[in-house]
Design a protein around this motif. Sequence first.
Motif, PDB file in Angstrom:
ATOM      1  N   ASN A  84       0.823  -1.205   0.000  1.00  0.00           N
ATOM      2  CA  ASN A  84       0.000   0.000   0.000  1.00  0.00           C
ATOM      3  C   ASN A  84       0.856   1.252   0.000  1.00  0.00           C
ATOM      4  O   ASN A  84       0.527   2.236  -0.656  1.00  0.00           O
ATOM      5  CB  ASN A  84      -0.926   0.008   1.217  1.00  0.00           C
ATOM      6  N   ALA A  85       1.971   1.209   0.736  1.00  0.00           N
ATOM      7  CA  ALA A  85       2.846   2.376   0.781  1.00  0.00           C
ATOM      8  C   ALA A  85       3.223   2.759  -0.647  1.00  0.00           C
ATOM      9  O   ALA A  85       3.297   3.928  -0.987  1.00  0.00           O
ATOM     10  CB  ALA A  85       4.093   2.064   1.594  1.00  0.00           C
ATOM     11  N   HIS A  86       3.400   1.749  -1.484  1.00  0.00           N
ATOM     12  CA  HIS A  86       3.715   2.011  -2.884  1.00  0.00           C
ATOM     13  C   HIS A  86       2.458   2.271  -3.704  1.00  0.00           C
ATOM     14  O   HIS A  86       2.290   3.330  -4.287  1.00  0.00           O
ATOM     15  CB  HIS A  86       4.481   0.828  -3.480  1.00  0.00           C
ATOM     16  N   ALA A  87       1.517   1.310  -3.686  1.00  0.00           N
ATOM     17  CA  ALA A  87       0.348   1.381  -4.574  1.00  0.00           C
ATOM     18  C   ALA A  87      -0.504   2.616  -4.293  1.00  0.00           C
ATOM     19  O   ALA A  87      -1.024   3.240  -5.190  1.00  0.00           O
ATOM     20  CB  ALA A  87      -0.489   0.118  -4.437  1.00  0.00           C
ATOM     21  N   ALA A  88      -0.657   2.976  -3.010  1.00  0.00           N
ATOM     22  CA  ALA A  88      -1.525   4.105  -2.674  1.00  0.00           C
ATOM     23  C   ALA A  88      -0.715   5.350  -2.346  1.00  0.00           C
ATOM     24  O   ALA A  88      -1.238   6.308  -1.807  1.00  0.00           O
ATOM     25  CB  ALA A  88      -2.418   3.726  -1.500  1.00  0.00           C
ATOM     26  N   GLN A  89       0.592   5.297  -2.640  1.00  0.00           N
ATOM     27  CA  GLN A  89       1.461   6.449  -2.378  1.00  0.00           C
ATOM     28  C   GLN A  89       1.284   6.934  -0.948  1.00  0.00           C
ATOM     29  O   GLN A  89       1.002   8.096  -0.694  1.00  0.00           O
ATOM     30  CB  GLN A  89       1.132   7.585  -3.364  1.00  0.00           C
ATOM     31  N   LEU A  90       1.419   6.004  -0.003  1.00  0.00           N
ATOM     32  CA  LEU A  90       1.301   6.402   1.402  1.00  0.00           C
ATOM     33  C   LEU A  90       2.647   6.931   1.878  1.00  0.00           C
ATOM     34  O   LEU A  90       3.575   7.079   1.101  1.00  0.00           O
ATOM     35  CB  LEU A  90       0.864   5.205   2.251  1.00  0.00           C
ATOM     36  N   CYS A  91       2.749   7.171   3.187  1.00  0.00           N
ATOM     37  CA  CYS A  91       3.962   7.785   3.720  1.00  0.00           C
ATOM     38  C   CYS A  91       5.086   6.759   3.837  1.00  0.00           C
ATOM     39  O   CYS A  91       4.849   5.556   3.758  1.00  0.00           O
ATOM     40  CB  CYS A  91       3.680   8.368   5.085  1.00  0.00           C
ATOM     41  N   PRO A  92       6.324   7.225   4.018  1.00  0.00           N
ATOM     42  CA  PRO A  92       7.455   6.302   4.133  1.00  0.00           C
ATOM     43  C   PRO A  92       7.673   5.777   5.542  1.00  0.00           C
ATOM     44  O   PRO A  92       8.753   5.321   5.856  1.00  0.00           O
ATOM     45  CB  PRO A  92       8.639   7.153   3.679  1.00  0.00           C
ATOM     46  N   SER A  93       6.654   5.792   6.404  1.00  0.00           N
ATOM     47  CA  SER A  93       6.887   5.352   7.786  1.00  0.00           C
ATOM     48  C   SER A  93       7.009   3.849   7.920  1.00  0.00           C
ATOM     49  O   SER A  93       7.561   3.354   8.886  1.00  0.00           O
ATOM     50  CB  SER A  93       5.771   5.822   8.717  1.00  0.00           C
ATOM     51  N   PHE A  94       6.462   3.102   6.956  1.00  0.00           N
ATOM     52  CA  PHE A  94       6.454   1.642   7.105  1.00  0.00           C
ATOM     53  C   PHE A  94       7.808   1.018   6.803  1.00  0.00           C
ATOM     54  O   PHE A  94       8.523   1.468   5.920  1.00  0.00           O
ATOM     55  CB  PHE A  94       5.412   1.016   6.179  1.00  0.00           C
ATOM     56  N   TYR A  95       8.134   0.003   7.568  1.00  0.00           N
ATOM     57  CA  TYR A  95       9.309  -0.806   7.249  1.00  0.00           C
ATOM     58  C   TYR A  95       8.984  -2.264   7.530  1.00  0.00           C
ATOM     59  O   TYR A  95       8.087  -2.564   8.316  1.00  0.00           O
ATOM     60  CB  TYR A  95      10.515  -0.380   8.091  1.00  0.00           C
ATOM     61  N   LYS A  96       9.669  -3.157   6.846  1.00  0.00           N
ATOM     62  CA  LYS A  96       9.514  -4.582   7.109  1.00  0.00           C
ATOM     63  C   LYS A  96      10.796  -5.084   7.745  1.00  0.00           C
ATOM     64  O   LYS A  96      11.885  -4.811   7.234  1.00  0.00           O
ATOM     65  CB  LYS A  96       9.245  -5.355   5.824  1.00  0.00           C
ATOM     66  N   ALA A  97      10.673  -5.753   8.872  1.00  0.00           N
ATOM     67  CA  ALA A  97      11.848  -6.289   9.558  1.00  0.00           C
ATOM     68  C   ALA A  97      11.795  -7.810   9.552  1.00  0.00           C
ATOM     69  O   ALA A  97      10.757  -8.391   9.827  1.00  0.00           O
ATOM     70  CB  ALA A  97      11.893  -5.776  10.992  1.00  0.00           C
ATOM     71  N   ARG A  98      12.913  -8.414   9.188  1.00  0.00           N
ATOM     72  CA  ARG A  98      13.032  -9.873   9.239  1.00  0.00           C
ATOM     73  C   ARG A  98      14.258 -10.222  10.042  1.00  0.00           C
ATOM     74  O   ARG A  98      15.307  -9.581   9.893  1.00  0.00           O
ATOM     75  CB  ARG A  98      13.142 -10.462   7.825  1.00  0.00           C
TER      76      ARG A  98
END
Lengths: 717, 477
Positions: free
Chosen positions: A677-691
């Motif tokens: 969604n951050a990409h598709a809906a041009q949301l904010c850059p606050s999201f991150y994925k941690a593995r």
Amino acid sequence: MSTTVKALTRERSFALEAEKLLLGEGDEFHGEAILAVTKALLQAGVSYVGGYPGAPVSHLMDVLADARKTVLEPYGIHFEQSASEAGAAAMLGASINYPLRGAVTWKSIVGTNVASDALSNLSSAGVRGGAVIVIGEDYGEGASVIQERTHATAMKSSMPLIDPRYDMPTIVDLTEHAFELSEASNLPVLLSLRIRACHMTGSFKCRENQPAMRKRQNAPMEANYDYSKIVLPPSTYAQEKAKIEQRLPAARDYIKANGLNETFPGKGGRLGIIMQGGTHGVVLRSLARLGHADAFGNSDIALHVLNVIHPLVPEQITEFLADKDSVLIIEEGHPAFIEEQIRSIVQQAEMTCAIYGKNVIPSSGEYITPVVRAGIATYLNAVGDKTVAGKTKRLNNAIEKRVKTAAKSKPAQALPPRPPSFCTGCPERPIFTALKLIMRDRGPLHVSMDIGCSTFATLPPFNIGNTVLGYGLSLASSGAIAGSLDQPAIAVMGDGAFWHNGLTTGAINAQWQGMDAVLVILENGYASATGQQHVPSTGATPIGEPIQITIEQTLRGIGVKQIRYVDSYDVKDVRKALEEALDARGKGLRVIMSANECMLAKKRRGNAVKAKALKAGTPVRNARYGVDAEVCTGDHSCIRMNGCPSLTLKPTTDPLKDGPTAYVDDNCAACNLCGENAHAAQLCPSFYKARGIVNPSALQRWMTGVNAKMLKWIGAS
Amino acid sequence: MSAKTPICVQIAALGGQGGGVLAEWMAEAAHASGYPAQVTSIPGVAQRTGATTYYFEMFPDKNTVEKPVFCLFPDADGLDLMIAMEPMEAARALDLGLITERTTVLTAKSRIYSTAEKSVAGDGAFDTDTLFEALEGAARAVISLDMEDLTAKPGAPGNAVMFGAIAASGVLPFLDEDYHQAIRIKGVAVEPSLVDFASGLNHDQTPKETVSANDNMNLDPAPAALVKEIDGLPEGFRALAGHICSRLIDYQDEGYARSFLERMQPFVGASPELVAEIARRLGAWMTYEDVIRVAQLKTRPGRLARIRGEIGVDQDAPLSVIEFLKPGRDEFASLLPPAFGRKIMSGHDPSSTAGLRLKLPTTTVFGYGALKLLSKLRGWRPRTYRFELEQTAIDQWLGAVERALEVELDLAFRTAELAVMARGYGGVRSRGLEKLNILFRDWSRKLDDDHSALSAEVSTLLHQARHDPDRDCGKTD
């Protein structure tokens, strides 16, 4: 692209419940009512059991499906998870010509509607072996279907309808009586349990289970031809006559002879209450709170409990009313069949007894205690003598007063509702994110929804879906409107819906008539809404043996060419696929399929594996999404695009923030929708994925060390 | 006739919170100790997050000769014990008239927000204080539990803690042994459950003050360099001003912080509420998040350690962190000098969602290094196109507030609030700024002509920004 067949199986076991089904003569059973009913079926010696899963009766089938070795085979019981309720009802055909006892189950009213064609034919032909339908009456709080009662079906098809008093031994006895009643009247018998009744706990003394007929008799039966059982004229005329002149009278005789209905004389007096068995507990509690009964069901007021609400036994009614000036009828739902019948019984008997019912208790809604208590209070105030009315008024007012006092401190602001929604990481959710994005660009689309989890897209934050017409009917319900709309209509159905009815009523018909349609099939592997029961394309039979039936092969088999698989978590691709399908208007049936497994089932399996690995100290991958609170501006458009339970709010400690920031909690399944969604809906850059890896190997640790040094060198920590 | 009546208990939980097991524990405790009892449930469908209800009744005498008649529904004024794994669900029971002076309420303290609350732009969360005040006003007693503290294993459902709290409440006649027995008989996560049961049993049940969101704001101390200037401000404003100044120094430099104080000058005399509102909004706007700021925040020391904590992997275990960035023409232009920026953006919609779908690994030298370099552009920021745009917009807004203040305090306050429209990223933000620009064009004239009409317009914009922010994100309106 096409998927290989998954062989999924539920990681759930009902072994403990199955053990209870094996209890012997005199043992004490303690557990849920729906399981007690299952045990009663075995005690009655059923030869076959079938049905279609649906809350609140799914449990009956789940347990038996799990108990092939311990129950089904030893007792020689044929078990099917039917293709639909119609299929389940058709199974009862086995009892038309042969003395086989059988039972089927489903959620009512919807299941009964689907089954009603077979039920009409069954009860017209009549049965030799006891045929019982256990219905979960999905009415009132927690119901997921339209609010109608099964009573009307029972009446128009002349099927006895048992609505037992909710006392465990009574429920079990009446379940066994249901078979006798069916055999005595040659009519199929409905046993109705409300949602809370199915899940109530209690105890009863068990009887020995009876093996199925095929186990009991040595030789297999010979096929029996009997034209009188065929539903063609002239048999049908004879059958109708038999219903009126033999079967229903026989049912009434059995009910009377075996005391299926109960009368509690109380302390005599000229008042009385006639109730459906299922409302007995509520009525007794109401009477107790109004000072006319104790906690053990000893009532001052005379009670007549109809454990069989169809057919009524006029003699029993007139007998009960003989010394009454008035009676209150407690009958949940609408129309008031019981009240109307009693009025005519009273009139025909030329009795003078004032009849209260729907005039003091509402015609709509579930009969919960406050409703019934209020109704009984009104009745007793109207007809009771000084002492009865006085006591009633005093105690009822005291209750109402305490409620009013408490209500004074209710918050002024309305409480936010909490409807069910897609689970954390659900593979169906991203499809509706994509649809929402498309609608932002192209304007509203007409989306016909189906029965199943996907129905929840009609709720916030998506608010997508214009109609729901029934199980597997989404595509059929978009046919007539599609042509009149400025954009193509979209039909959404799950795999459960596809196999239940969607294939024939929807896909085949659309293909056959060259219908212009976009069909989205959400294949998550199970009938998830009712507890991950298997469906034909699960890759395993109802009892868990691998088998290959795929939706794609089926669609290709009927000539559907435009089938496009999407990974539902790839919002960009889903959006592209949907837009292509929309743009191909006039090009026949376009099918978009997502084959991502139900996250609940996937997690259940994954967690088991993880727990083992953690115990063993072997490497375990942890992954989740996160939000940098500092970066989040509190606009929450990410939530309005998602609605995941694990994407929530965290109160901010920064006075410059406008309200709480977005926050991803520990339940995150790392399904990737937030990132997409951050990409598709041009949301904010606050999201991150941690593995990360718990219990890493030595090599992994060493490499981490090297990387850490380099990062430290450029200031990372 | 016996005068005794059953003890009635309702459990409200959300799917997945272990309400079902809790209900079964209660049934087992009763069954094992010989009390007649019945439990039932509305487990809802398999979906999580929907409200699920369990209802339990037991008779206070053991092994009665006659069997009590139990009911499947609570009556109004019918609960002795209301158990809520989430406080809003307790309030719901109050709303239904189930909670009265006879009811003891046991509830988890922390909220799990509903979609309705979460979707609001800004703060849509139901006020927790109001919620607990309502319960305390109606119930016999309200005991709230901090599940996060009381559960041994983080993320544990908390139902065992609640079971312990039930024992402590003394509403049910069971002995502690009966409770333990129930957990053993049920056989679900026996050992951890017994541990959590104990902490629920022994926790201090005196009702605690619930902290509401606004009580716990963290204010950074004023930067040394500006202490003098800040001490010159009205007393009530100093702390906030100090906080904002140090934020601005972190964001840009001391000069930038001073410009904040200068911008506040015309207002410091106004009502404290207005001053605070303007300062908060101005501080937020002046720290607008451009590529440089995001890079700075994402490369903050300690961030990676924090994330390790979140997913429970220790220092020497592999960790990968992926950032989701989508730089477009807009972000690129924002880094250039005004002249070039304008050229590049001319004829292009700043709200276009086109952009480079970056998944940047900040746990690699390359990814982290790239962001670190971007963050180093801080000194260059004042020379950028974006900086010019934002400062012009800020001054336009402040000017509007100042003029409004001459006319009407309330209008000035709401005009200050309008800065909320400069929130968000990409399309959301550029559309907001465009709206403000349109509104503030010849603001003075509109103000003089018909300030009540203007006032109405301001309110409409504010309401939309808060309650219906997506309305103009496409053709849907």
